[in-house]
Motif scaffolding. Structure first.
Motif, short mmCIF file in Angstrom:
data_model
loop_
_atom_site.label_atom_id
_atom_site.label_comp_id
_atom_site.label_asym_id
_atom_site.label_seq_id
_atom_site.Cartn_x
_atom_site.Cartn_y
_atom_site.Cartn_z
N THR A 1 -10.49 -9.94 -6.92
CA THR A 1 -10.27 -10.32 -5.53
C THR A 1 -10.48 -11.82 -5.33
OG1 THR A 1 -11.00 -8.14 -4.79
CG2 THR A 1 -10.95 -9.89 -3.14
N SER B 1 -0.37 -12.08 2.02
CA SER B 1 -0.59 -10.65 1.81
C SER B 1 -1.67 -10.44 0.74
CB SER B 1 0.71 -9.97 1.37
OG SER B 1 0.46 -8.66 0.89
N GLU B 2 -2.75 -9.76 1.10
CA GLU B 2 -3.80 -9.47 0.12
C GLU B 2 -3.26 -8.61 -1.01
OE1 GLU B 2 -8.25 -7.35 -0.16
OE2 GLU B 2 -7.26 -7.63 1.77
N TYR B 3 -2.37 -7.67 -0.68
CA TYR B 3 -1.76 -6.80 -1.69
C TYR B 3 -0.95 -7.63 -2.69
CZ TYR B 3 1.82 -3.69 -3.65
OH TYR B 3 2.67 -3.03 -4.50
N LEU C 1 -3.26 -9.72 -4.91
CA LEU C 1 -3.96 -8.89 -5.90
C LEU C 1 -3.00 -8.43 -6.99
CD1 LEU C 1 -6.85 -7.88 -6.27
CD2 LEU C 1 -6.20 -5.77 -5.08
N MET C 2 -1.76 -8.13 -6.62
CA MET C 2 -0.78 -7.71 -7.61
C MET C 2 -0.48 -8.84 -8.60
SD MET C 2 0.29 -4.53 -7.38
CE MET C 2 1.99 -4.39 -7.92
N THR D 1 -12.52 -2.79 -7.82
CA THR D 1 -11.43 -2.96 -6.86
C THR D 1 -11.19 -1.67 -6.09
OG1 THR D 1 -10.37 -4.62 -8.26
CG2 THR D 1 -8.99 -3.55 -6.60
N SER E 1 -11.65 -1.83 -2.18
CA SER E 1 -10.40 -1.85 -1.42
C SER E 1 -9.98 -0.47 -0.92
CB SER E 1 -9.27 -2.46 -2.27
OG SER E 1 -9.60 -3.77 -2.67
N THR F 1 -2.88 0.13 -8.35
CA THR F 1 -2.69 -0.54 -7.06
C THR F 1 -1.30 -0.24 -6.51
OG1 THR F 1 -4.17 -2.34 -7.75
CG2 THR F 1 -2.72 -2.78 -5.88
N TRP F 2 -0.29 -0.28 -7.37
CA TRP F 2 1.09 -0.01 -6.96
C TRP F 2 1.27 1.45 -6.52
CZ3 TRP F 2 4.79 3.28 -9.16
CH2 TRP F 2 6.10 3.15 -8.62
N GLU G 1 -0.25 2.00 -3.07
CA GLU G 1 0.54 1.32 -2.02
C GLU G 1 1.87 2.03 -1.80
OE1 GLU G 1 1.43 -1.69 0.81
OE2 GLU G 1 -0.45 -1.16 -0.21
N LYS H 1 -4.28 7.91 -2.15
CA LYS H 1 -5.36 7.13 -2.75
C LYS H 1 -5.84 7.71 -4.08
CE LYS H 1 -7.05 5.45 1.70
NZ LYS H 1 -8.21 5.43 2.65
#
Length: 425
Positions: A36, A47-49, A52-53, A260, A264, A386-387, A390, A395
């Motif tokens: 992060t 964009s935080e996403y 992070l990606m 993470t 998150s 993460t992908w 999203e 989750k």
């Protein structure tokens, strides 16, 4: 110290050979632990996403260099010697670690910052391509008869020491510094500490002796001979890769991605997430040598088949239960269950891979199989997780990724131990 020096104790040798493995993995984990903060320092975005990606993509890019390192450095170790190769990998890794530690942020030097971080990660990946294989082969060749599983398990166990140390250090920093200070520059402190440890580890590893098994070999293959043997045994390398997919995916899921996920997704504090990671490291450290020793008694395949099957059928349900019942205690319980699956499977699998690869390409073949598994699957676990969350809105969806890995491990175990895939000389 040379190969003709007086013999070293087994305990001393294990410490010497795994010390470099510790520092190599220590830096890899730090990148995930502080993803992060790294994303904000080097990959700023609205964009935080997206930020992070980009960070996890850079983390994963290091793994793409592993197959190249496995072939080039693995060939060097199989040809020149275990000791010299392990010293070389440590030097390359140290360069990459120093780059990540000292590169100024994006705000200071612009696009050069993420580019230099990427170069540092690629150097780390190149050296790591053979580090685990070199250490595993060294431990298997110095082990006492009938105890290879126990000795080789300390390759992975040394990684857990790195996790415990990293998580404990992160906990101390978060307790002693404000969030603003950590986000600004405090996250670099663990990387600086890693740079300070490297010279000590380098001196320790230089004192390694060559293995008697390597010295007893009358013929050391040329690079062309190694490439020919790899080509002939491509099915074995691919099967070995499938074995290791379960190891790498589960490992990076329960260690690097946990902070993470906890912060998150589960909305836990970073301190709670680091504590869970610390307990996971302790759990792994216990199960790895226990199951390695058990595999010496009952065989490798029963353990590998049982725990890859358990991963296939329980990874998603346990994560789904956690998502529906979120709490620190429940996340700890789920992580410890996944740790039990990883530690048990890996305790038998790593030594198995050293046994099924022909001796003339033992380091190269092991490292290539391991590197392909990490480059194509395990190393991108934080990115894929993460992908998945999203994209699907689920989750618990990282559980599907680990279930897939368990299925691949189960299939590979059957292919190898049913004799469908065999080594060719």
């Amino acid at each position: 110290m040379t190969a003709t020096a007086k013999p070293q104790s087994k305990f001393s040798t294990v410490i010497r050979v795994t010390s470099g493995n510790f520092i190599e993995m220590y830096d890899f984990f730090l990148f995930g632990f502080y993803a992060t903060y790294i994303s904000k320092a080097f990959f700023p975005s609205d964009s935080e996403y997206a930020s992070l990606m980009l960070t996890f993509a850079t983390f994963g890019a290091g793994f793409l260099m592993r197959p190249l390192g496995a072939i080039l450095l693995g060939g060097y170790i199989d040809r020149i010697g275990r000791r010299k190769g392990l010293v070389l990998t440590l030097g390359i890794m140290a360069t990459g670690t120093a780059m990540v530690a000292f590169i100024p942020s994006y705000a200071t030097i612009g696009l050069l910052a993420p580019l230099l971080v990427l170069v540092g990660r690629l150097l780390q990946g190149f050296s790591a391509g053979v580090e685990l294989g070199g250490v595993s082969v060294y431990l298997s060749e110095m082990a006492t008869p009938g105890h290879k599983g126990f000795y080789v398990s300390w390759q992975s166990a040394s990684q857990q020491v790195a996790i415990i140390f990293s998580a404990a250090l992160g906990y101390i920093l978060n307790e002693s510094m404000s969030k603003e200070v950590i986000a600004d520059w405090g996250w670099r402190i663990p990387f600086f500490i890693g740079c300070m440890i490297i010279p000590i580890v380098f001196q320790i590893r230089r004192s390694l002796q060559e293995t008697e098994e390597f010295l007893a070999k009358k013929h050391h293959p040329t690079f062309q001979e190694i490439m020919r043997a790899l080509t002939i045994n491509w099915q074995l390398v691919v099967s070995g890769m499938m074995l290791i997919v379960m190891t790498t995916v589960s490992f990076y899921l329960i260690t690097v991605y946990t902070p993470t996920f906890g912060k998150s997704v589960m909305k836990l504090s970073i301190v709670d997430s680091l504590l869970i990671t610390l307990f996971v490291g302790l759990s792994n450290f216990i199960w790895l040598p226990v199951m390695g020793a058990l595999s010496d008694r009952i065989g490798r395949w029963p353990i590998m088949a049982l725990f890859s099957g358990l991963a296939l059928f329980t990874a998603y349900p346990t994560l789904n239960w956690l998502v529906e019942n979120p709490s620190y205690e429940h996340m700890l319980a789920v992580e410890l269950w996944l740790s039990f699956l990883y530690g048990s499977y890996n305790g038998a699998t790593i030594v198995a891979l050293t046994e099924i690869i022909p001796i003339q390409i033992r380091t190269t073949g092991f490292s290539l199989a391991y590197s392909l598994a990490t480059a194509l699957f395990g190393g991108f676990t934080p990115l894929v997780s993460t992908w998945l969350i999203e994209t699907t809105g689920d989750k618990a969806s990282p559980g599907y990724w680990m279930a897939m890995a368990g299925g691949m491990g189960l299939i590979a175990t059957a292919l190898i131990y049913k004799g469908i895939v065999k080594a060719k000389v």
